[in-house]
Design an enzyme around this catalytic site. Structure first.
Site, PDB file in Angstrom:
ATOM      1  CG  ASP A 246      -0.231  -0.097   2.540  1.00 61.78           C
ATOM      2  OD1 ASP A 246       0.776  -0.813   2.623  1.00 61.78           O
ATOM      3  OD2 ASP A 246      -0.681   0.549   3.508  1.00 61.78           O
TER       4      ASP A 246
ATOM      5  CD  GLU B  78       4.391   0.828   6.689  1.00 59.58           C
ATOM      6  OE1 GLU B  78       5.152   1.260   7.568  1.00 59.58           O
ATOM      7  OE2 GLU B  78       3.931   1.560   5.771  1.00 59.58           O
TER       8      GLU B  78
END
Length: 439
Positions: free
Chosen positions: A100, A165
């Site tokens: 991400d 994350e």
């Protein structure tokens, strides 16, 4: 005549096929594969995980790695790639990165943030170019090169690509690290993301600061704006704000005086204030509110004592005798399973450090003084288990642009990173050491 015509036609087809093959080959390079990965929009709040995971699986299979996808939370896959070592009984090595990225304000970029546009001077502009899709591709390209030379690792190598994350890792690495699938990896050492360096040394990180979210709420007697009250909500809250500001200044003084790095102190930053009685034109100015609230972002280095910090909050910043209450949300731990500060030794007492350092130096590179990362990565979930982890993204002579507008990485820097990781992966996976206990 017919035979000559046929031969001529076949000759033309062979030229066309040769040109097409050449064009296809030139368009399938480490740089173009990096650009392709960058073009997947994995920005929050709606990251596309399906397309990049499929891309990574195809890349892994093309170089003979096995691939496994795990979902602990629906729609948030963890991709695990594996290169089996010649002695799989030895503890394995993990190289981690996250899928991400943070959002990008397109109108403030000189090139669209998911175009992976490459300029004439080699700058590749994309959200995630530094944070941290670069290492996700460098791992694979390094292994591609090692395999082409016939290298066989002694220890099994795993590569993980995890979601979420950028919003804490709670549905990604935290779930993975607590799973039986993770325990079955039998990890001895791991590497995760680092940061760029504008200088000519590679930065390496041996610990993260841990974020706390602190919310302080005050209550008091509401009343007319002209009246003086003892213990009004705003008065009590502002006393807390003043005390917290003084603590912040005392920590910042160490940084300004050069006695500590920014990442070595406890940072306390106000992020919101909420109070007042709303009106159609803003707020009712002649009315004192009965409630007020302030929110703070705290970052604690591993050497900080969490109990001392909690005592300070309870007794000084938000004591109940001033009609104050507070909430702390701890987004990680400061102590590992044995009660030790969560950090990985970055000296010769740690054999993994020596091997890593020598591998970087073998490429002509030099490591800067090991640091604590000012922010937070997924490394903290592994270090909590006692697994030694270094944060490392091989980017030198590069401005630090993670989460910034116009994030880019230069093509030559990216290619150098592949060379560095070839050395690092081969050295770490060849370590025969018998001292494989967690640190």
């Amino acid at each position: 005549m017919a035979v000559a015509s046929l031969l001529w036609t076949l000759f033309l087809f062979s030229i066309i096929f040769s040109l097409q093959s050449s064009s296809s080959s030139s368009s399938d390079t480490p740089i173009t594969r990096f650009q392709q990965y960058l073009r997947f929009n994995t920005a929050h709040p709606n990251p596309n995980y399906t397309a990049p995971v499929s891309f990574l699986i195809n890349q892994a299979q093309s170089i003979g790695l096995t691939a496994k996808t795990i979902e602990f939370v629906s729609g948030k896959p963890i991709l695990l790639l594996t290169w089996l070592g010649s002695n799989p009984n030895l503890p394995s090595i993990l190289f981690n990165s996250h899928l991400d990225s943070v959002p990008a304000e397109s109108e403030k970029w000189i090139h669209p943030p998911f175009s992976a546009h490459k300029t004439n001077d080699g700058h590749i502009y994309a959200r995630g170019a530094q944070d941290d899709k670069c290492i996700g591709v460098q791992y694979l390209e390094s292994i591609r090169n090692l395999k082409s030379r016939g290298f066989v690792p002694l220890r099994t190598i795993h590569i993980s690509y995890v979601p979420e994350e950028e919003i804490g890792g709670f549905d990604g690495m935290m779930e993975f690290a607590a799973s039986s699938e993770f325990r079955d990896l039998n990890l001895g050492f791991a590497m995760d993301e680092g940061q760029a360096n504008p200088g000519d040394e590679f930065r390496v990180f041996y610990a993260d600061r841990i974020p706390w979210n602190l919310v302080i709420k005050a209550e008091g007697i509401p009343g007319h704006g002209a009246k003086l009250y003892d213990n009004s909500a705003m008065e009590n809250l502002m006393k807390s704000v003043e005390l917290i500001s003084k603590f912040r200044e005392s920590q910042f003084d160490f940084v300004k005086a050069g006695k500590a790095a920014n990442s070595e102190v406890i940072s306390v930053n106000p992020v919101y204030l909420k109070a007042g009685t709303p009106s159609t034109t803003g707020f009712v100015m002649n009315m004192q509110p009965s409630e007020a609230e302030a929110g703070y972002d705290l970052r604690l280095p591993p050497m900080a004592d969490p109990d001392v910090m909690k005592k300070r909050i309870a007794e000084e910043w938000a004591p109940s005798i001033r009609n104050l209450t507070y909430t702390i949300i701890e987004k990680g731990k400061l102590r590992d399973h044995l009660g030790r500060p969560i950090m990985t030794p970055a000296n010769d007492s740690n054999p993994w450090w020596s091997i890593f350092k020598q591998a970087v130096e073998a490429t002509g590179g030099k490591l800067a003084k090991p640091e604590i990362l000012a922010s937070t990565t997924d490394s903290r979930f592994l270090r909590t288990l006692g697994i030694p982890v270094f944060g490392f993204s091989p980017m030198t002579n590069t401005p630090i642009l993670l989460h910034d507008h116009n994030e880019f990485l230069k093509d030559t820097v990216f290619m150098k990173g592949i060379e560095v990781y070839e050395s690092v992966i081969s050295a770490l996976s060849s370590f025969e050491g018998v001292s494989d206990q967690v640190i």
